[in-house]
Design a protein around this motif. Sequence first.
Motif, PDB file in Angstrom:
ATOM      1  N   ASP A 197      74.493  39.855  41.941  1.00 21.79           N
ATOM      2  CA  ASP A 197      74.680  40.522  40.228  1.00 21.79           C
ATOM      3  C   ASP A 197      75.746  39.783  39.774  1.00 21.79           C
ATOM      4  O   ASP A 197      76.051  39.942  38.468  1.00 21.79           O
ATOM      5  N   ARG A 198      76.315  38.721  40.535  1.00 26.09           N
ATOM      6  CA  ARG A 198      77.683  38.064  40.032  1.00 26.09           C
ATOM      7  C   ARG A 198      77.423  36.590  40.020  1.00 26.09           C
ATOM      8  O   ARG A 198      78.231  35.847  39.391  1.00 26.09           O
ATOM      9  N   ARG A 199      76.988  36.143  41.017  1.00 25.50           N
ATOM     10  CA  ARG A 199      76.981  34.629  41.515  1.00 25.50           C
ATOM     11  C   ARG A 199      75.717  34.141  41.829  1.00 25.50           C
ATOM     12  O   ARG A 199      74.825  34.827  42.241  1.00 25.50           O
ATOM     13  N   PRO A 241      79.825  31.645  39.391  1.00 21.24           N
ATOM     14  CA  PRO A 241      79.501  32.443  38.539  1.00 21.24           C
ATOM     15  C   PRO A 241      77.829  32.193  37.925  1.00 21.24           C
ATOM     16  O   PRO A 241      77.683  31.167  37.406  1.00 21.24           O
ATOM     17  N   LEU A 242      77.283  33.439  37.664  1.00 22.09           N
ATOM     18  CA  LEU A 242      76.021  33.249  37.053  1.00 22.09           C
ATOM     19  C   LEU A 242      76.116  33.138  35.703  1.00 22.09           C
ATOM     20  O   LEU A 242      75.097  32.625  34.920  1.00 22.09           O
ATOM     21  N   ARG A 243      77.134  33.606  35.064  1.00 22.59           N
ATOM     22  CA  ARG A 243      77.264  33.629  33.635  1.00 22.59           C
ATOM     23  C   ARG A 243      78.775  33.094  33.243  1.00 22.59           C
ATOM     24  O   ARG A 243      79.558  32.899  34.007  1.00 22.59           O
ATOM     25  N   PRO A 244      78.841  32.530  31.878  1.00 19.09           N
ATOM     26  CA  PRO A 244      80.131  32.152  31.604  1.00 19.09           C
ATOM     27  C   PRO A 244      81.183  33.121  31.964  1.00 19.09           C
ATOM     28  O   PRO A 244      80.956  34.307  31.568  1.00 19.09           O
ATOM     29  N   THR A 245      82.228  32.801  32.875  1.00 17.18           N
ATOM     30  CA  THR A 245      83.203  33.644  33.100  1.00 17.18           C
ATOM     31  C   THR A 245      84.417  32.906  33.214  1.00 17.18           C
ATOM     32  O   THR A 245      84.556  31.648  33.518  1.00 17.18           O
ATOM     33  N   TYR A 259      70.850  34.634  44.655  1.00 21.70           N
ATOM     34  CA  TYR A 259      71.160  35.232  43.269  1.00 21.70           C
ATOM     35  C   TYR A 259      71.669  36.745  43.544  1.00 21.70           C
ATOM     36  O   TYR A 259      71.074  37.395  44.116  1.00 21.70           O
TER      37      TYR A 259
END
Length: 129
Positions: free
Chosen positions: A97-99, A116-120, A95
């Motif tokens: 800060d981005r992916r 991506p970790l978040r919807p991007t 993990y």
Amino acid sequence: GLSEGCTVLLAVEKVQWEEEQKSALKDLLNFLEDGEEVQAVVFGDWGWGNYEDVGSVPKERRGKVLSPHEVQCYMEAWSFFGGHGSPECYAAYIYTDRRLIFPSQYDGSTNLEGMPLRPTECMPTMPGQ
């Protein structure tokens, strides 16, 4: 060598190793995007779980959320990029800060993939390309 429970500071710049030297840490640092920071790593079993592993990651540390400082001492003497055939690395979720980064295998070749970790808003790619 480094012992269990050792602490190593995460290198800010991409580090150089000998060309033949296997290092999952080197693989990961070179895979990171500029400025990307590892936040945590969860290791699984070696390969597909039915092969003799190299013993780098103690069984009691697998499946646990580990800090970047905790995992560095486990990431030498093996590589995320292991030739062809069965994977010769630990299953892992890395993990940042981005992916979310993870080892993937396509057509017998093992490598790292990320998403991506978040919807991007981005153009998704197909692993194995």
